[in-house]
Design a protein around this motif. Structure first.
Motif, mmCIF file in Angstrom:
data_model
loop_
_atom_site.group_PDB
_atom_site.id
_atom_site.type_symbol
_atom_site.label_atom_id
_atom_site.label_comp_id
_atom_site.label_asym_id
_atom_site.label_seq_id
_atom_site.Cartn_x
_atom_site.Cartn_y
_atom_site.Cartn_z
ATOM 1 N N HIS A 10 4.730 -14.552 -1.265
ATOM 2 C CA HIS A 10 3.821 -15.541 -1.837
ATOM 3 C C HIS A 10 3.936 -15.479 -3.354
ATOM 4 N N GLU A 11 3.601 -16.559 -4.005
ATOM 5 C CA GLU A 11 3.706 -16.588 -5.468
ATOM 6 C C GLU A 11 2.905 -15.471 -6.129
ATOM 7 N N THR A 12 1.846 -14.993 -5.483
ATOM 8 C CA THR A 12 1.066 -13.882 -6.050
ATOM 9 C C THR A 12 1.844 -12.563 -6.023
ATOM 10 N N ASP A 13 2.943 -12.503 -5.250
ATOM 11 C CA ASP A 13 3.788 -11.303 -5.199
ATOM 12 C C ASP A 13 4.806 -11.269 -6.334
ATOM 13 N N LEU A 14 4.989 -12.374 -6.996
ATOM 14 C CA LEU A 14 6.051 -12.489 -7.981
ATOM 15 C C LEU A 14 5.932 -11.462 -9.110
ATOM 16 N N ALA A 15 4.753 -11.248 -9.641
ATOM 17 C CA ALA A 15 4.582 -10.310 -10.757
ATOM 18 C C ALA A 15 4.933 -8.880 -10.346
ATOM 19 N N VAL A 16 4.516 -8.489 -9.152
ATOM 20 C CA VAL A 16 4.832 -7.137 -8.678
ATOM 21 C C VAL A 16 6.337 -6.978 -8.510
ATOM 22 N N TYR A 17 6.958 -7.943 -7.846
ATOM 23 C CA TYR A 17 8.402 -7.869 -7.624
ATOM 24 C C TYR A 17 9.167 -7.910 -8.950
ATOM 25 N N ALA A 18 8.787 -8.781 -9.845
ATOM 26 C CA ALA A 18 9.463 -8.874 -11.144
ATOM 27 C C ALA A 18 9.358 -7.568 -11.923
ATOM 28 N N ALA A 19 8.245 -6.849 -11.779
ATOM 29 C CA ALA A 19 8.084 -5.573 -12.485
ATOM 30 C C ALA A 19 9.100 -4.533 -12.019
ATOM 31 N N TRP A 20 9.586 -4.635 -10.794
ATOM 32 C CA TRP A 20 10.597 -3.702 -10.309
ATOM 33 C C TRP A 20 11.879 -3.804 -11.121
ATOM 34 N N PHE A 21 12.093 -4.935 -11.775
ATOM 35 C CA PHE A 21 13.327 -5.171 -12.516
ATOM 36 C C PHE A 21 13.384 -4.427 -13.847
ATOM 37 N N ALA A 22 12.350 -3.664 -14.163
ATOM 38 C CA ALA A 22 12.433 -2.739 -15.296
ATOM 39 C C ALA A 22 13.418 -1.624 -14.952
ATOM 40 N N ASP A 23 13.672 -1.429 -13.672
ATOM 41 C CA ASP A 23 14.645 -0.453 -13.194
ATOM 42 C C ASP A 23 16.052 -1.024 -13.390
ATOM 43 N N GLU A 24 16.886 -0.322 -14.140
ATOM 44 C CA GLU A 24 18.219 -0.835 -14.471
ATOM 45 C C GLU A 24 19.091 -1.062 -13.248
ATOM 46 N N GLU A 25 19.009 -0.163 -12.271
ATOM 47 C CA GLU A 25 19.841 -0.301 -11.064
ATOM 48 C C GLU A 25 19.501 -1.578 -10.309
ATOM 49 N N LEU A 26 18.240 -1.834 -10.096
ATOM 50 C CA LEU A 26 17.835 -3.055 -9.404
ATOM 51 C C LEU A 26 18.191 -4.281 -10.234
ATOM 52 N N ALA A 27 17.944 -4.214 -11.528
ATOM 53 C CA ALA A 27 18.196 -5.362 -12.398
ATOM 54 C C ALA A 27 19.664 -5.779 -12.398
ATOM 55 N N ARG A 28 20.562 -4.827 -12.250
ATOM 56 C CA ARG A 28 21.982 -5.198 -12.255
ATOM 57 C C ARG A 28 22.491 -5.631 -10.897
ATOM 58 N N ARG A 29 21.718 -5.395 -9.853
ATOM 59 C CA ARG A 29 22.185 -5.705 -8.495
ATOM 60 C C ARG A 29 21.525 -6.929 -7.863
ATOM 61 N N ALA A 30 20.424 -7.369 -8.407
ATOM 62 C CA ALA A 30 19.659 -8.440 -7.754
ATOM 63 C C ALA A 30 19.354 -9.567 -8.730
ATOM 64 N N PRO A 31 19.260 -10.780 -8.211
ATOM 65 C CA PRO A 31 18.849 -11.890 -9.078
ATOM 66 C C PRO A 31 17.369 -11.758 -9.441
ATOM 67 N N PHE A 32 17.073 -11.955 -10.709
ATOM 68 C CA PHE A 32 15.691 -11.848 -11.166
ATOM 69 C C PHE A 32 14.847 -12.933 -10.502
ATOM 70 N N PRO A 33 13.676 -12.570 -10.003
ATOM 71 C CA PRO A 33 12.826 -13.548 -9.310
ATOM 72 C C PRO A 33 12.050 -14.452 -10.271
ATOM 73 N N ASP A 34 12.712 -15.486 -10.743
ATOM 74 C CA ASP A 34 12.066 -16.447 -11.642
ATOM 75 C C ASP A 34 11.441 -17.582 -10.820
ATOM 76 N N THR A 35 11.005 -18.603 -11.486
ATOM 77 C CA THR A 35 10.339 -19.701 -10.778
ATOM 78 C C THR A 35 11.294 -20.454 -9.844
ATOM 79 N N ASP A 36 12.563 -20.559 -10.214
ATOM 80 C CA ASP A 36 13.542 -21.199 -9.324
ATOM 81 C C ASP A 36 13.741 -20.364 -8.060
ATOM 82 N N TRP A 37 13.842 -19.036 -8.225
ATOM 83 C CA TRP A 37 13.964 -18.124 -7.089
ATOM 84 C C TRP A 37 12.772 -18.309 -6.163
ATOM 85 N N LEU A 38 11.577 -18.338 -6.736
ATOM 86 C CA LEU A 38 10.356 -18.485 -5.955
ATOM 87 C C LEU A 38 10.324 -19.816 -5.213
ATOM 88 N N ALA A 39 10.681 -20.891 -5.895
ATOM 89 C CA ALA A 39 10.659 -22.216 -5.264
ATOM 90 C C ALA A 39 11.606 -22.265 -4.067
#
Length: 148
Positions: A10-39
């Motif tokens: 749900h859109e309310t999950d976006l902030a929690v999931y996006a915060a995981w991307f402070a982790d370098e390993e995840l950030a380099r392996r996954a597309p960042f969950p922006d508004t297009d990803w959410l839509a």
């Protein structure tokens, strides 16, 4: 053992999931969950994102995103909360997800970066089989058959 639950992202999950991307390993392996990803993930048009949680509050421990394929299968991506690494969460989530998916899909395909040793070990441990060599981008395709 904690109860594993799945629910739609749900859109309310976006902030929690996006915060995981402070982790370098995840950030380099996954597309960042922006508004297009959410839509795309919440439109209900063949791409689905779900949350896996281990508590009654529904706190995300993993995000699963899959896309239906035309051959009866799906292509799957899984991201685990970096704070949950090394605790068996990814294996538990992937096994449970595959069990649920067997009611609807014939197989699950994943594409793991050839330098992602943890991801390769995970899919092998869950019974996925290599279906080809790495593609031009260095991703190795694996498949888990869900039907007999």
């Amino acid at each position: 053992m904690e109860l594993l639950r799945f629910r739609r992202f749900h859109e309310t999950d976006l902030a929690v999931y996006a915060a995981w991307f402070a982790d370098e390993e995840l950030a380099r392996r996954a597309p960042f969950p922006d508004t297009d990803w959410l839509a795309e993930a919440t439109a209900g048009e063949g791409v689905v994102a779900e949350i896996a949680s281990l508590d009654a509050e529904g706190t995300p421990v993993a995000v699963i995103r899959y896309e239906e394929e035309g051959d009866g299968g799906m292509t799957l991506f899984i991201a685990v909360d970096p704070a949950q690494r090394g605790k068996g969460v990814a294996r538990r989530v992937l096994d449970a997800f595959a069990e649920r998916a067997a009611d609807r899909f014939s197989h699950i395909d994943v594409f793991v970066a050839r330098d992602n040793e943890a991801g390769l070990a995970l899919v092998r441990a869950c019974g996925f089989r290599l279906i080809d060599g790495p593609d031009d981008d260095g991703f190795v395709p694996y498949r888990l058959g869900l039907t007999d």
